[in-house]
Motif scaffolding. Structure first.
Motif, short mmCIF file in Angstrom:
data_model
loop_
_atom_site.label_atom_id
_atom_site.label_comp_id
_atom_site.label_asym_id
_atom_site.label_seq_id
_atom_site.Cartn_x
_atom_site.Cartn_y
_atom_site.Cartn_z
N VAL A 64 -8.44 14.44 -3.75
CA VAL A 64 -6.98 14.39 -3.70
C VAL A 64 -6.49 13.73 -4.99
N TYR A 65 -5.64 14.42 -5.71
CA TYR A 65 -5.11 13.89 -6.97
C TYR A 65 -3.67 13.43 -6.76
N ILE A 66 -3.46 12.15 -6.99
CA ILE A 66 -2.12 11.59 -6.91
C ILE A 66 -1.58 11.54 -8.34
N VAL A 67 -0.68 12.44 -8.67
CA VAL A 67 -0.19 12.60 -10.03
C VAL A 67 1.13 11.85 -10.17
N ASP A 68 1.12 10.76 -10.95
CA ASP A 68 2.29 9.90 -11.11
C ASP A 68 2.86 9.98 -12.52
N ASN A 69 4.19 9.83 -12.59
CA ASN A 69 4.89 9.59 -13.86
C ASN A 69 4.88 10.75 -14.84
N PHE A 70 4.73 11.97 -14.35
CA PHE A 70 5.05 13.10 -15.21
C PHE A 70 6.57 13.27 -15.21
N ALA A 71 7.10 13.78 -16.30
CA ALA A 71 8.55 13.83 -16.44
C ALA A 71 9.22 14.58 -15.30
N PHE A 72 8.58 15.64 -14.80
CA PHE A 72 9.22 16.42 -13.75
C PHE A 72 8.87 15.93 -12.34
N GLY A 73 8.32 14.71 -12.23
CA GLY A 73 8.12 14.11 -10.91
C GLY A 73 6.66 13.89 -10.57
N ASN A 74 6.44 13.45 -9.35
CA ASN A 74 5.09 13.15 -8.87
C ASN A 74 4.62 14.23 -7.89
N TYR A 75 3.30 14.42 -7.84
CA TYR A 75 2.72 15.42 -6.95
C TYR A 75 1.46 14.90 -6.27
N ILE A 76 1.21 15.42 -5.09
CA ILE A 76 -0.10 15.31 -4.45
C ILE A 76 -0.73 16.69 -4.60
N ILE A 77 -1.93 16.74 -5.18
CA ILE A 77 -2.56 18.04 -5.44
C ILE A 77 -4.00 18.03 -4.92
N ILE A 78 -4.36 19.10 -4.23
CA ILE A 78 -5.73 19.27 -3.74
C ILE A 78 -6.26 20.60 -4.25
N CYS A 79 -7.41 20.56 -4.91
CA CYS A 79 -8.07 21.79 -5.35
C CYS A 79 -8.87 22.35 -4.18
N LEU A 80 -8.42 23.46 -3.62
CA LEU A 80 -9.08 24.06 -2.45
C LEU A 80 -10.26 24.94 -2.86
N GLY A 91 5.15 18.26 -3.44
CA GLY A 91 6.04 17.64 -4.40
C GLY A 91 7.04 18.64 -4.93
N PRO A 92 7.84 18.25 -5.91
CA PRO A 92 7.84 16.94 -6.57
C PRO A 92 8.55 15.87 -5.73
N TYR A 93 8.21 14.61 -6.01
CA TYR A 93 8.86 13.49 -5.34
C TYR A 93 8.86 12.30 -6.30
N LEU A 94 9.54 11.24 -5.92
CA LEU A 94 9.51 9.98 -6.67
C LEU A 94 8.72 8.96 -5.89
N PHE A 154 -10.03 10.02 -3.57
CA PHE A 154 -8.72 9.83 -4.19
C PHE A 154 -8.87 9.63 -5.71
N ILE A 155 -8.12 10.39 -6.46
CA ILE A 155 -8.09 10.25 -7.91
C ILE A 155 -6.63 10.05 -8.33
N TYR A 156 -6.35 8.98 -9.05
CA TYR A 156 -5.00 8.70 -9.51
C TYR A 156 -4.86 9.12 -10.97
N LYS A 157 -3.90 10.01 -11.20
CA LYS A 157 -3.61 10.47 -12.56
C LYS A 157 -2.27 9.89 -12.98
N ARG A 158 -2.32 8.83 -13.75
CA ARG A 158 -1.09 8.18 -14.20
C ARG A 158 -0.87 8.46 -15.68
N LYS A 159 0.35 8.85 -15.99
CA LYS A 159 0.67 9.10 -17.39
C LYS A 159 0.71 7.79 -18.14
#
Length: 401
Positions: A64-80, A91-94, A154-159
């Motif tokens: 599970v990738y928690i993608v934070d602080n990209f300009a167009f918002g945050n996402y939860i992403i799962i590679c199926l 997403g997107p969400y804040l 869980f993998i956190y991808k922070r800009k």
């Protein structure tokens, strides 16, 4: 079948959190699927899009990738499915009510300040999703998407911000200074959390809890789960002391501390710790808000204490009134005026709340749980539970299993 499950999750997230969930198979260079959810000015920024696409390509399955602080918002992403480039996006969400950090990146990613009004409007349209909610969302996805028991990582991808690249030597930041700042912030958040819980405010407590998560749970993997367990034991003890200071003498106060001690010792992963921490804060807030009698009159306060101490019995208004040496009519009128509930409604609400603890934390048969809270008729218990929780005890238990 998979698409049907995703559609069901999508409908639920949209209805409850105003949050989008969509399935993607195959990645084109421009990530055109994002056009439906983000501003065109973001899509025109090839640098940001390329960076996002490159991140997707390198994702692996069952993470599970928690993608934070990209300009167009945050996402939860799962590679199926990595081979077929199949992804699940939420997403997107804040992740914070404030989005100033994202606005600071406008110059960096090449956006014009002429677009600032539409950018503000875009950010304001996004739902706010706290980290505790993210954990719950991922749990729902896991239980509905995968047929097998998958241990999602869980993998956190922070800009990275510009300040992250400052020359450390130019500032002479020592380990001692960093430790001091960490301890200082830790003490401040601890005090703030106890203050919020002591007022019974779940909303404010969760805000502080999110900051505590950011402070302590910064590693993607927890190799030393014991230190996190010890931290939760520390918080559980602080919260118990809070109840003692407020002279609590009810059914929840006696069992709440030990119940969470048992759950903490049973934790094996960071996500377990986070879920336990969140539930613990919610339950202590509930105890404070429901059982605090200081803002009630002496009579109603005594009635609430008696109810709390005898919740496992089949209580009646007459019995409580006799114990307090007043008439049932006078007690009922005073209780309703001060609490907003009739005595029976208040009793039923507490019984059902205690039943939710037992359904969630034990494997006791539903009939036995009914008896513990003073309801011997299992059919009546089920009807009463559904009235307050909008689902049967069996359905409620399945959510947590």
């Amino acid at each position: 079948m998979l698409y049907d499950r995703i559609s069901l999750i999508s409908e639920m997230l949209d209805a409850t959190l105003n949050l989008r969930c969509f399935y993607i198979k195959g990645l084109d260079k421009e990530l055109s699927f994002l056009k439906e959810s983000v501003l065109p000015i973001f899509m025109n920024n090839t640098k940001e899009i390329d960076k996002f696409r490159n991140m997707l390509i390198h994702m692996v399955e069952e993470h599970v990738y928690i993608v934070d602080n990209f300009a167009f918002g945050n996402y939860i992403i799962i590679c199926l499915d990595k081979l077929n480039e199949s992804y699940l996006f939420i997403g997107p969400y804040l992740s914070e009510h404030r989005y100033e950090d994202l606005l600071r990146d406008i110059d960096e990613i090449g956006l014009s300040h002429n677009n600032i009004t539409s950018i503000h409007r875009y950010y304001n349209s996004l739902p706010f999703i706290s980290k505790s909610k993210v954990t719950s969302i991922i749990s729902v996805i896991k239980n509905n998407i995968y047929d097998k028991n998958v241990d999602l990582k869980f993998i956190y991808k922070r800009k990275l911000k510009k300040q992250d690249f400052k020359d450390v030597n130019s500032h002479r930041i020592t380990t001692t200074m960093l430790d001091y700042r960490f301890i200082e912030e830790s003490i401040r958040l601890d005090k703030k959390l106890i203050h919020c819980v002591s007022s019974g405010s779940k909303v404010n407590s969760v805000k502080v809890l999110d900051k505590i998560f950011d402070l302590y749970f910064i590693d993607e993997e927890a190799y030393n789960i014991r230190k996190y367990q010890n931290k939760l034991i520390y918080y559980n003890t602080l919260l118990l002391d809070l109840l003692i200071e407020k002279d609590f003498g009810n059914l929840y106060a006696t069992g709440l501390f030990q119940r969470y001690m048992d759950k903490i010792e049973g934790a094996r992963f960071i996500r377990d710790i986070k879920n336990i921490f969140y539930d613990m804060i919610m339950d202590y807030c509930f105890a404070i808000s429901e059982f605090s009698v200081k803002h009630y009159s002496v009579l109603v306060g005594k009635a609430i204490n008696y109810i709390n101490s005898n919740l496992e019995n089949n209580l009646s208004v007459s019995e409580i009134a006799n114990q307090l040496y007043v008439s049932p009519t006078y007690l009922s009128r005073a209780f309703k005026k001060e609490t907003g509930f009739s005595i029976i409604e208040y009793i039923n609400k507490l019984k059902i709340k205690h039943a939710t603890f037992l359904l969630r934390d034990t494997a006791l048969p539903i009939q036995d749980i009914g008896r513990i809270i003073g309801i011997n008729d299992v059919n009546y218990f089920s009807r009463l539970f559904k009235r307050y929780m909008s689902q049967t005890p069996t359905q409620y238990r399945k959510i947590f299993n």
